[in-house]
Design an enzyme around this catalytic site. Structure first.
Site, short mmCIF file in Angstrom:
data_model
loop_
_atom_site.label_atom_id
_atom_site.label_comp_id
_atom_site.label_asym_id
_atom_site.label_seq_id
_atom_site.Cartn_x
_atom_site.Cartn_y
_atom_site.Cartn_z
N LYS A 87 -9.84 1.70 -2.65
CA LYS A 87 -10.09 1.23 -1.29
C LYS A 87 -11.53 1.52 -0.88
CE LYS A 87 -7.70 1.43 3.20
NZ LYS A 87 -6.54 2.07 3.87
N CYS A 136 -5.70 -2.95 2.65
CA CYS A 136 -5.51 -2.71 4.08
C CYS A 136 -6.78 -2.89 4.91
CB CYS A 136 -4.89 -1.33 4.28
SG CYS A 136 -4.12 -1.11 5.90
N GLU A 165 0.84 -1.19 0.00
CA GLU A 165 0.00 0.00 0.00
C GLU A 165 0.88 1.24 0.00
OE1 GLU A 165 -3.83 1.82 2.46
OE2 GLU A 165 -2.39 0.56 3.53
#
Length: 300
Positions: free
Chosen positions: A135, A176, A66
């Site tokens: 995301k 994440c 990331e």
């Protein structure tokens, strides 16, 4: 299981196909734990170098961390943001094509129509963009006395699921904080994904507590392989990443794990083993769909 039947049919009737099937049921995955600096050009150059190193070790799928092109932090996202396509994704495309790999390009801050996103771009061995994952779940947490972080102060959430096909298996992508949402992994598995990849940057509070736990949970719950790619730990950074990029198998075992420093770790993904686990503990066919279900509101 279908895969076992196919294997038997191939071996009995088509010996050559049997060999191809066995070869395709295994592939090498590489996870790059990159040291990220404030100099974008250095980050891009180092990432490109480590992708080449991974390909040289036989990796067919390579995963970057990331925010691999910039420091992680709300104060950096706007400064380092790019359009897609742009400088960083061009480097990814060229690296994927040169090395002949599927490249999961970690994530970068993306700018699009005045909004910022935390975005993962995936490229095929021909250098073409396969999927772009923004995301979905923004990292907004407040642990008193330890850490407060609010991605939503600068970033907007994505609104789509992201999967791509390879000759080996279908792969689902999250970034994440997405890993904390079991429903996403369940939907990916339901849609046929056998490997889930999560570029992520857990910190020194959440990392030791939840990083490995979440990976093993997603792997066991869905009987899939799970891979995570973190930036290397930099104690001088404003946000210190935990590191310990890992790969977990469908039995919940950590089969490779990095330390805190920059490194490339490898795992041989065995889809026949995955099929065996699902046959031994057949939760997919034992689910009580008459009592509960997890479904996507999107098609595809």
């Amino acid at each position: 299981m279908t895969v076992n039947v196919l294997s038997v049919v191939c071996s009995e009737r088509y010996p050559v196909m049997s060999g191809i099937f066995k070869a395709m049921s295994k592939f090498r995955l590489a996870v790059v734990q990159l040291h990220v600096s404030k100099i974008k050009a250095d980050n891009l150059g180092r990432a490109q170098q480590l992708v080449k190193e991974a390909a040289g070790q036989g990796a067919k799928v390579v995963v970057l961390p990331e925010c691999f092109n910039s420091p992680y932090g709300t104060g950096f996202f706007a400064e380092y943001a790019e359009k897609i396509p742009g400088e960083s994704t061009q480097v990814l495309s060229e690296a994927a094509k040169e090395c002949g790999v599927y490249l999961v390009g970690g994530s970068i801050p993306e700018e699009d129509r005045g909004k910022l996103y935390n975005t993962c771009s995936v490229f095929g061995p021909d250098g073409k963009l396969l999927v772009k994952h923004r995301k979905i779940h923004l990292f907004d947490i407040d642990v008193p006395g330890k850490i407060r972080f609010q991605e939503s102060e600068t970033l907007s959430p994505g609104n789509g699921l992201s999967m791509f096909e390879t000759p080996f298996c279908k792969i689902g992508v999250g970034i994440c904080y997405d890993i904390r949402f079991a429903e996403l992994a369940q939907i990916y598995a339901k849609k046929g994904c056998q490997l889930l990849v999560y570029p992520g940057a857990f910190n020194m509070t959440t990392g030791p507590a939840h990083w490995e736990l979440l990976q093993r949970g997603r792997a066991v719950d869905n009987q899939v392989y799970v891979a995570t790619a973190s930036p290397a730990r930099d104690e001088t950074a404003s946000y210190v990443a935990w590191g310990h990029s890992s790969v977990v198998n469908p039995w919940g075992e950590v089969i490779t794990k990095a330390g805190s420093e920059e490194s490339v770790v490898y795992a041989d993904i065995d889809l026949q083993y995955l099929a065996d686990v699902r046959q031994q503990i057949p939760i997919t066919t034992q689910r009580r769909n008459d009592l509960y279900s997890v479904n996507s509101v999107q098609e595809g």
